[in-house]
Design a protein around this motif. Structure first.
Motif, PDB file in Angstrom:
ATOM      1  N   VAL A  89     -23.621  -3.150  14.980  1.00  0.00           N
ATOM      2  CA  VAL A  89     -23.208  -2.857  16.356  1.00  0.00           C
ATOM      3  C   VAL A  89     -21.697  -2.614  16.424  1.00  0.00           C
ATOM      4  O   VAL A  89     -20.913  -3.449  15.968  1.00  0.00           O
TER       5      VAL A  89
ATOM      6  N   SER B 284     -30.214 -11.041  13.982  1.00  0.00           N
ATOM      7  CA  SER B 284     -31.239 -11.590  14.886  1.00  0.00           C
ATOM      8  C   SER B 284     -32.376 -10.582  15.085  1.00  0.00           C
ATOM      9  O   SER B 284     -33.420 -10.934  15.618  1.00  0.00           O
ATOM     10  N   GLY B 285     -32.181  -9.346  14.629  1.00  0.00           N
ATOM     11  CA  GLY B 285     -33.229  -8.329  14.736  1.00  0.00           C
ATOM     12  C   GLY B 285     -34.273  -8.396  13.633  1.00  0.00           C
ATOM     13  O   GLY B 285     -35.231  -7.620  13.633  1.00  0.00           O
TER      14      GLY B 285
ATOM     15  N   ILE C 172     -20.194 -18.189  21.254  1.00  0.00           N
ATOM     16  CA  ILE C 172     -21.550 -17.716  21.563  1.00  0.00           C
ATOM     17  C   ILE C 172     -21.493 -16.981  22.909  1.00  0.00           C
ATOM     18  O   ILE C 172     -22.013 -15.868  23.060  1.00  0.00           O
ATOM     19  N   ARG C 173     -20.829 -17.604  23.877  1.00  0.00           N
ATOM     20  CA  ARG C 173     -20.724 -17.014  25.216  1.00  0.00           C
ATOM     21  C   ARG C 173     -19.911 -15.720  25.186  1.00  0.00           C
ATOM     22  O   ARG C 173     -20.255 -14.744  25.850  1.00  0.00           O
TER      23      ARG C 173
ATOM     24  N   ALA D 219     -22.014 -12.837  23.777  1.00  0.00           N
ATOM     25  CA  ALA D 219     -23.022 -12.426  24.769  1.00  0.00           C
ATOM     26  C   ALA D 219     -22.368 -11.635  25.900  1.00  0.00           C
ATOM     27  O   ALA D 219     -22.878 -10.595  26.332  1.00  0.00           O
ATOM     28  N   ARG D 220     -21.238 -12.109  26.381  1.00  0.00           N
ATOM     29  CA  ARG D 220     -20.556 -11.494  27.523  1.00  0.00           C
ATOM     30  C   ARG D 220     -20.005 -10.115  27.175  1.00  0.00           C
ATOM     31  O   ARG D 220     -20.070  -9.199  27.989  1.00  0.00           O
ATOM     32  N   THR D 221     -19.475  -9.968  25.949  1.00  0.00           N
ATOM     33  CA  THR D 221     -18.821  -8.699  25.607  1.00  0.00           C
ATOM     34  C   THR D 221     -19.755  -7.672  24.968  1.00  0.00           C
ATOM     35  O   THR D 221     -19.552  -6.477  25.113  1.00  0.00           O
ATOM     36  N   GLU D 222     -20.787  -8.149  24.263  1.00  0.00           N
ATOM     37  CA  GLU D 222     -21.624  -7.207  23.512  1.00  0.00           C
ATOM     38  C   GLU D 222     -23.112  -7.302  23.823  1.00  0.00           C
ATOM     39  O   GLU D 222     -23.911  -6.546  23.268  1.00  0.00           O
ATOM     40  N   GLY D 223     -23.505  -8.248  24.688  1.00  0.00           N
ATOM     41  CA  GLY D 223     -24.929  -8.375  25.002  1.00  0.00           C
ATOM     42  C   GLY D 223     -25.753  -8.875  23.833  1.00  0.00           C
ATOM     43  O   GLY D 223     -26.939  -8.585  23.730  1.00  0.00           O
ATOM     44  N   ILE D 224     -25.114  -9.630  22.927  1.00  0.00           N
ATOM     45  CA  ILE D 224     -25.822 -10.201  21.767  1.00  0.00           C
ATOM     46  C   ILE D 224     -25.806 -11.720  21.904  1.00  0.00           C
ATOM     47  O   ILE D 224     -24.739 -12.321  21.988  1.00  0.00           O
ATOM     48  N   PHE D 225     -26.990 -12.317  21.928  1.00  0.00           N
ATOM     49  CA  PHE D 225     -27.116 -13.771  22.080  1.00  0.00           C
ATOM     50  C   PHE D 225     -27.334 -14.360  20.684  1.00  0.00           C
ATOM     51  O   PHE D 225     -28.415 -14.255  20.119  1.00  0.00           O
TER      52      PHE D 225
ATOM     53  N   GLU E  36     -30.503 -16.043  15.921  1.00  0.00           N
ATOM     54  CA  GLU E  36     -30.880 -15.760  17.303  1.00  0.00           C
ATOM     55  C   GLU E  36     -30.613 -16.936  18.249  1.00  0.00           C
ATOM     56  O   GLU E  36     -31.027 -18.066  17.957  1.00  0.00           O
TER      57      GLU E  36
END
Lengths: 427, 427
Positions: free
Chosen positions: B98, B118-119, B350-351, B354-360, B394
């Protein structure tokens, strides 16, 4: 290669040329009236649901195969611009098509494939539709990506908006389970809890969509674009089979949009000469506790009477499915059926898919495999025909459905002797 | 194209020719002594750890690109047979690389990529290593795939064995959280709970591996094969960048095997002429609560003193990392470092991802992003150099780490007026 040219429409005001790729207009699925592209979802003539119409150019397999490894390789067949891959999205799609021989053997099927959409970025098929909705929102100049949801859709909207750097607002019932709240809130979406049930949340969302400017409710006012994303399931299945169609497809039915768009996608592949024309029977799968379309199918009705959902398959629990009549049309036209199974069968089939194929599906996957098994037992599905079933989501999201049913075979003290005693009788 | 020919060894007894592809022998990483391929993991001369040696043929980019969209496209560089793709496995790999521009902007990096594992089929990098271990087990005639684990490895072993139709046995501490038990037990593995902590479980597993015939403990007696699976992270990164290497890679360190095999993979790509030779700095990331390698790095030691882990990053909580000295060697040789961050920083990152790239990401991803941020702030990572960070798992698997910290912005009654009151001040 066929060129299909529809009526010509001017580009919507304030929107760049090519914003929607080869899409040219919206068309009412009820009365056939056309309207220009825009944030519209109901026909101005009859209030029927709108869908996207295209003027297709020539599209070749080689052109698609040269594209990115995501749904954007099918850009010419979606309402998105030619430069779509240059925008920040979660780039969903191109998930595994799993040759499910052990499951096929157990069910007595000759050839079975599982299209495993748990491999998407937020682990459900919703990433496909949200990515297309996000593109429409951007091209239409809408600033907020929003949805009412309790699960997969909320995850997908929050993640896609975070990645795109735009604001998102997700409306949830205030009594939603903490784990589900976390899995959306982590993306820093504006999460608004509503004191009420999902129907209350939905009603409020529709009101906001009607009143506020600049909002893209993915499944309300940009729904025609959103829904097109599901066609990519058909495109990928055909490409992954070597540019050919299977004989039978079993699809979960919530709003019914996934099924009708898979049907539409198959039609487009044939029309454009990307696959050889052949009949594909489409089957719909519901949980008995929310089976309005299966009930209408059995009763021979063309319309669907709403029900109050009560099933563990919450991602399919839409009591008044918008695409219900179109599902009935598609399955009857292709020679399929809509059927349902109870929650016990759902759980058994989550376990069956995990045990035979190593795929841990959410409850919706248990519904689809369960209905597949039932239709084979009933002699409705042809066991000799090549079959594809859709797994639309991830088991980690619905752990509660199976926890307590599976667990350790034995608990032992930490000594080799204790192990050998156990293993001697259990090897 | 270079051809590297190592010493020749006979095929192991009872094993078909080509069972391990181009792999020809095992070699001790401590003393360099060689031994034939087999279920061996310790050097017969010095008890040092063994790794796989090869006699590489010519391998071209085109040959790899024509392969399946999984780790099996790199078959010529793995200890697996040429027909590996015809066997049932979970077919892991080829996960997203990504382009993380928003995260890069926030960290002040010129170009950052997130390799998002995580994919994978069970949503962690463990699917890669387990798939190679499964192949070794099959070719060596071992009948049980096994591991001690509390999380990702257990999921991967149970799923891979289910898919392959062979028996699996997973050993867990009896006080493991119910959700983690469910996520492995669902695959119908023989789950054995041990009254004790993870060390007790591990000790028992090693004893069984030493005593019982026919068992493949993926991270014990077939570990040399298993570990090779991590090289595919390096191969995919290079291919996805257009067959070139980045300047810097940040890798989480548990046993340290992932980092050392990424380093080995880079060396092989260069040796075979698949990428242009260039220096790649490799950085290791640990959680402060389990940072034995970072401590040894800072102290200038070549060996690693064991620690007792205490961190939320449980998938990295190995207090006595087998590859510790080799991690120290790789980072020092390439110009990297090993660093650590505390659990608060892990959660923040972690946050942030998620916030910047949409990856948890799971906690390990928070460790890696956190260490990346720290090394930039400290002037250790070059902000102008092209950087890759690994997200190895994940977020849905470690929800507890962030639940309670994120949630609804507001709770409202189900009325439009209540919404507009809120939105007026929060738009």
């Amino acid at each position: 290669m066929t060129t299909v040219v529809d009526t010509e429409f001017p580009a919507p005001a304030g929107v760049r040329s090519g914003a929607f790729g080869n899409a040219t207009h919206l068309i009412c699925r009820a009365c056939g009236a056309t309207s220009p592209l825009g944030p519209f979802y109901a026909c101005m003539e009859c209030f029927g649901p709108l869908e996207v119409g295209y003027a297709y150019p020539t599209v070749t397999r080689a052109q698609i195969e040269a594209g990115p490894k995501s749904i954007w390789r099918y850009q010419p067949l979606l309402p998105v611009p030619a430069d779509i891959a240059t925008f920040r999205s979660t780039d969903p799609g191109f998930t595994r098509l799993v040759d499910a021989r052990q499951l096929a053997d157990e069910l007595g099927l000759k050839q079975l494939w599982v299209k495993d959409d748990s491999g998407n970025p937020t682990h459900s098929f919703k990433d496909r539709v949200v990515a297309v909705a996000l593109s429409a929102a951007r091209e239409l100049g809408l600033q907020v990506l929003a949805c009412p949801s309790t699960g997969n859709l909320a995850n997908a909207v929050a993640a896609a908006a975070a990645r795109a750097g735009i604001r998102s607002v997700v409306f949830i019932p205030s009594d939603l389970e903490p784990q589900k709240i976390t899995a959306s809130a982590i993306y820093d979406t504006t999460l608004i809890a509503i004191e009420g049930n999902y129907d209350d949340v939905n009603k409020l969302a529709s009101e906001i969509a009607g009143e506020e400017e600049g909002w893209a409710f993915v499944n309300v006012n940009v729904r025609p674009y959103y829904a097109e994303g599901s066609k990519t399931l058909a495109f990928e299945i055909a490409e992954q089979l070597g540019w050919r169609l299977p004989d039978q497809i079993v699809v979960p039915v919530a709003s019914g949009s996934q099924l009708t768009k898979i049907d539409k996608g198959i039609g487009e592949l044939i029309k454009l000469g990307l696959v050889e024309d052949k009949p594909v029977k489409i089957f719909g799968a519901q949980a008995t506790g929310c089976s309005p379309v299966a009930q209408a199918y059995r009763a021979g009705h063309d319309v669907v009477a709403p029900v109050k959902p009560s099933t563990i398959a919450k991602s399919l629990a839409i009591g008044n499915p918008a695409d219900g009549p179109y599902v009935l049309d598609a399955v009857r036209r292709t020679g399929g059926v809509v059927a349902d199974v109870g929650d016990d069968v759902v759980v058994d089939n989550i376990r069956r898919l995990a045990r035979t194929e190593g795929i841990f599906a959410e409850t919706a996957g248990g519904v689809t495999i369960g209905v597949t098994a039932k239709l084979i037992a009933d002699g409705v599905l042809d066991p000799a025909a090549e079959t594809v079933v859709i797994n639309s989501g991830e088991g980690l999201k619905t752990l509660d459905a199976v926890s307590g049913l599976v667990g350790p075979r034995v608990t032992l003290p930490p000594h080799y002797d204790a192990f050998t005693d156990f293993w001697t009788t259990n090897a």
